[in-house]
Design an enzyme around this catalytic site. Structure first.
Site, PDB file in Angstrom:
ATOM      1  N   ASP A   1      53.222   7.623  35.723  1.00  0.00           N
ATOM      2  CA  ASP A   1      54.062   6.791  34.003  1.00  0.00           C
ATOM      3  C   ASP A   1      52.979   7.923  33.388  1.00  0.00           C
ATOM      4  O   ASP A   1      53.783   8.460  32.579  1.00  0.00           O
ATOM      5  CB  ASP A   1      54.445   5.716  34.225  1.00  0.00           C
ATOM      6  CG  ASP A   1      55.247   5.117  35.124  1.00  0.00           C
ATOM      7  OD1 ASP A   1      56.099   5.535  35.745  1.00  0.00           O
ATOM      8  OD2 ASP A   1      54.993   3.654  34.677  1.00  0.00           O
TER       9      ASP A   1
ATOM     10  N   ASN B   1      60.157  24.512  46.117  1.00  0.00           N
ATOM     11  CA  ASN B   1      58.175  24.462  46.267  1.00  0.00           C
ATOM     12  C   ASN B   1      58.215  23.598  47.895  1.00  0.00           C
ATOM     13  O   ASN B   1      58.765  22.813  47.317  1.00  0.00           O
ATOM     14  CB  ASN B   1      57.643  23.319  45.497  1.00  0.00           C
ATOM     15  CG  ASN B   1      55.887  23.835  46.129  1.00  0.00           C
ATOM     16  OD1 ASN B   1      55.164  24.105  46.322  1.00  0.00           O
ATOM     17  ND2 ASN B   1      55.631  21.543  46.033  1.00  0.00           N
TER      18      ASN B   1
ATOM     19  N   ARG C   1      51.718  28.587  37.172  1.00  0.00           N
ATOM     20  CA  ARG C   1      52.136  28.335  38.011  1.00  0.00           C
ATOM     21  C   ARG C   1      52.163  26.776  37.798  1.00  0.00           C
ATOM     22  O   ARG C   1      51.545  25.966  37.992  1.00  0.00           O
ATOM     23  CB  ARG C   1      51.907  28.362  39.378  1.00  0.00           C
ATOM     24  CG  ARG C   1      53.048  27.401  40.052  1.00  0.00           C
ATOM     25  CD  ARG C   1      53.229  28.330  41.766  1.00  0.00           C
ATOM     26  NE  ARG C   1      54.145  27.421  42.786  1.00  0.00           N
ATOM     27  CZ  ARG C   1      53.939  26.896  43.517  1.00  0.00           C
ATOM     28  NH1 ARG C   1      52.429  25.980  43.228  1.00  0.00           N
ATOM     29  NH2 ARG C   1      55.310  26.256  44.122  1.00  0.00           N
TER      30      ARG C   1
ATOM     31  N   GLN D   1      53.774  15.812  38.911  1.00  0.00           N
ATOM     32  CA  GLN D   1      51.836  15.310  38.874  1.00  0.00           C
ATOM     33  C   GLN D   1      51.063  15.199  37.346  1.00  0.00           C
ATOM     34  O   GLN D   1      50.082  14.751  37.958  1.00  0.00           O
ATOM     35  CB  GLN D   1      51.464  16.149  40.208  1.00  0.00           C
ATOM     36  CG  GLN D   1      52.035  16.024  41.111  1.00  0.00           C
ATOM     37  CD  GLN D   1      51.853  17.178  42.512  1.00  0.00           C
ATOM     38  OE1 GLN D   1      51.838  18.374  42.244  1.00  0.00           O
ATOM     39  NE2 GLN D   1      50.766  16.678  43.401  1.00  0.00           N
TER      40      GLN D   1
ATOM     41  N   GLU E   1      49.655  28.127  46.250  1.00  0.00           N
ATOM     42  CA  GLU E   1      49.093  27.250  46.073  1.00  0.00           C
ATOM     43  C   GLU E   1      47.391  27.419  47.567  1.00  0.00           C
ATOM     44  O   GLU E   1      48.064  27.510  48.804  1.00  0.00           O
ATOM     45  CB  GLU E   1      49.476  25.313  46.784  1.00  0.00           C
ATOM     46  CG  GLU E   1      50.482  25.255  45.360  1.00  0.00           C
ATOM     47  CD  GLU E   1      50.940  23.680  45.707  1.00  0.00           C
ATOM     48  OE1 GLU E   1      50.339  23.620  46.096  1.00  0.00           O
ATOM     49  OE2 GLU E   1      52.042  23.787  45.223  1.00  0.00           O
TER      50      GLU E   1
HETATM   51  C1  NOJ Z   1      51.566  20.970  48.067  1.00  0.00           C
HETATM   52  C2  NOJ Z   1      51.820  20.228  46.629  1.00  0.00           C
HETATM   53  O1  NOJ Z   1      53.160  21.199  46.448  1.00  0.00           O
HETATM   54  C3  NOJ Z   1      50.944  19.776  46.372  1.00  0.00           C
HETATM   55  O2  NOJ Z   1      52.585  19.071  44.901  1.00  0.00           O
HETATM   56  C4  NOJ Z   1      50.391  19.129  46.405  1.00  0.00           C
HETATM   57  O3  NOJ Z   1      49.553  18.011  45.517  1.00  0.00           O
HETATM   58  C5  NOJ Z   1      49.649  19.322  47.073  1.00  0.00           C
HETATM   59  N1  NOJ Z   1      50.201  20.373  48.350  1.00  0.00           N
HETATM   60  C6  NOJ Z   1      48.302  19.418  47.334  1.00  0.00           C
HETATM   61  O4  NOJ Z   1      49.247  18.351  48.549  1.00  0.00           O
END
Ligand code: NOJ
Length: 523
Positions: A88, A202, A113, A55, A417
């Site tokens: 990209d 994850n 993290r 990301q 998260e």
């Molecule tokens: C959980 C995911 O691990 C993460 O990659 C994502 O951006 C978030 N949810 C928000 O959707």
């Protein structure tokens, strides 16, 4: 210049922030919404911030990196995201990791993290060739973090599978367990000296459901009700394998911790007075959280009996010769049981549940159909961004309590998260409010309900590539200017607010308050 692309936290606080010691506490329907929280985060409670390689890193074909399933998918489907984007370049963290560390430092958090891109380390996926440039990138990043005493918490797999494995069936292939172990061994050998907290996978549920069970995420297999369960099954076994690898070969010398991160929406009954809605809500939690958590955290191990019975029965009625939910052997049940030092929890939102035999858009078979629950959200809940996202803070406390009731307090929960989706803006009052209220619900779970929560990571450090939503839905506490080559990072109000929480270890609901005239996304 890397430094020019960072706007450091600073005097903005004088413009937007009001801070005073305050005992008077106001409350809204869900708890506090003014004053200072009566509870504080204990000294040893981890306050951190989270990202994931795919990301933010960009540089998809630089430094010897191999192709991942997400690269291939996005390149082959350029209109998949609403803004026709790819990752990209993303936030260009591959080139700007020092900027990342600078803003992490500005937040004052102890822990960062992040995830390792498997194909940056092993471009072919397999460990017969290790990419020295990729290794160096992570070494440099860990060194930079170490300079400022920031502890890395590293996820081995955050959805970006090397493409080569997809050509072999991805996670539906039992051989993946061996390949994942090979990769993990390389990572532990390379970075075990500096990384003391690992997560294996994850959100296996979101990855397998959306990617194997639908076409919502890469690899978009659309193997409804079959491939998604195979993916879950082998991913769980791969997790257990790697847990034991670390435990046996690396823990004795590195003394670290290792666990898994599971995602949990909270499920409330649509009508709490109706038994069937209460049952539907519990069934949703069992099918979508306990299916992953039971094998690892329950005393008895294995998939929950109710899940096993339901999928077996429906498979049989559908004429399948055997259950679509695979079986673990007795040895595998043992290997999975207890295979996590903590319960990594990702929580974002809540849905309301009522039973349903069939809904428009469901396939038969599918895990949606197996679960048999229609999801909705309360229209009164604020909805500041993504279509799936509503704000209901008590859902967080309820989720933490549900996990605690099922699995006890022995294994600590680490919230890996939690964060808010909106459509952008530096004055993100809605996000400030979200963090205040959700974090307060977590404090209530800890102090009033006795739940053992030992860490919290805000999602996410900065605006990034949000999978299906491209760059349209934003979760960052730092704004990233995706139009500038420097990808300038600028603190949003939520970054200032989070820094204050980290500094004082309390929540001050009045630290940042929206001006009366604000037309911004206040919740
Ligand atoms: C959980 C995911 O691990 C993460 O990659 C994502 O951006 C978030 N949810 C928000 O959707």
């Amino acid at each position: 210049m890397q430094s020019s692309s960072v706007v450091v936290l600073g005097s903005a606080i004088l413009l937007y922030g009001l801070s005073w010691p305050c005992d008077a506490r106001g409350s809204d329907a869900y708890g506090l919404d003014s004053g200072l929280s009566n509870y504080s985060f204990p000294e040893n409670f981890i306050l951190g911030v989270s990202t994931a390689a795919f990301q933010i890193e960009g540089a998809w074909n630089e430094g010897g990196r191999g192709e991942s399933i997400w690269d291939k998918f996005l390149h082959e489907h350029p209109t998949y995201t609403p803004d026709n984007s790819s990752a990209d370049v993303a936030a260009d963290s591959y080139h700007r990791f020092k900027d990342d560390v600078r803003i992490i430092r500005d937040l004052g958090v102890s822990t960062y993290r992040l995830s390792i891109s498997w194909s940056r380390i092993l471009p072919n996926g397999t460990d017969n060739y290790i990419n020295a440039e990729g290794v160096q990138y992570y070494r440099n990043l860990f060194d930079e973090l170490a300079k400022y005493n920031i502890t890395p918490m590293v996820t081995l797999f955050h959805w970006d599978l090397p493409q080569m494995f997809m050509d072999l069936g991805g996670w539906t292939n039992p051989e993946m367990v061996d390949y994942f172990e090979d990769y993990a061994r390389v990572a532990f050998n390379l970075f075990g000296d500096v990384v003391k907290i690992w997560t294996t996978i994850n959100e296996p549920h979101q990855h397998c459901y959306n990617g194997y069970g639908t076409d919502y995420f890469a690899p978009a297999l659309e193997s409804y009700g079959v491939g998604e369960y195979l993916c879950d099954h082998y991913i769980l076994l791969a997790h257990a394998r790697v847990y034991h690898l670390y435990d046996r070969e690396f823990r004795p010398k590195y003394k670290g911790k290792i666990g898994i991160t599971l995602d949990a929406f909270w499920a409330d009954p649509l009508d709490p007075t109706k038994e069937e809605d209460r049952e539907a809500a519990e069934r949703y939690m069992m099918m979508n959280l306990a299916r992953y958590a039971n094998p690892i955290y329950s005393a008895e191990g294995d998939y929950p009996a109710v899940v096993r019975a339901r999928i077996n029965t429906i498979s049989q009625l559908q004429g399948f010769p055997r259950s679509r939910l695979p079986y673990f052997t007795a040895q595998e049940i043992e290997d999975l049981r207890g295979s996590s030092d903590f319960f990594g929890l990702n929580h974002y939102t809540t849905f309301l549940m009522t039973p349903s035999r069939m809904e428009k858009g469901w396939r038969v078979p599918s895990s949606d159909h197996d679960t048999g629950v229609r999801l909705s959200q309360n229209p009164a809940w604020p909805k500041p961004g993504a279509e799936w996202f509503s704000v209901y803070p008590p859902g967080f406390r309820k989720t933490i309590n549900w996990i605690t009731q099922k699995y006890g307090t022995k294994v600590p929960i680490i919230v890996t998260e939690n964060g808010l989706s909106d459509f952008g803006g530096i004055k993100d009052y809605a996000r400030v409010s979200y963090f205040n209220k959700y974090m307060y619900q977590m404090l209530l779970a800890m102090y009033e309900d006795g739940c053992n929560v030992q860490g919290y990571f805000a999602w996410t450090l900065m605006d990034d590539f949000e999978w299906k939503d491209g760059y349209v839905s934003k979760f960052g506490i730092y704004h990233v200017d995706f139009t500038s080559p420097e990808r300038t990072r600028t603190p949003k109000l939520s970054a200032l607010n989070y820094r204050e929480i980290v500094r004082t270890r309390r929540i001050n609901f009045d630290y940042i308050v929206p001006p009366k005239t604000a037309s911004s996304n206040h919740i």
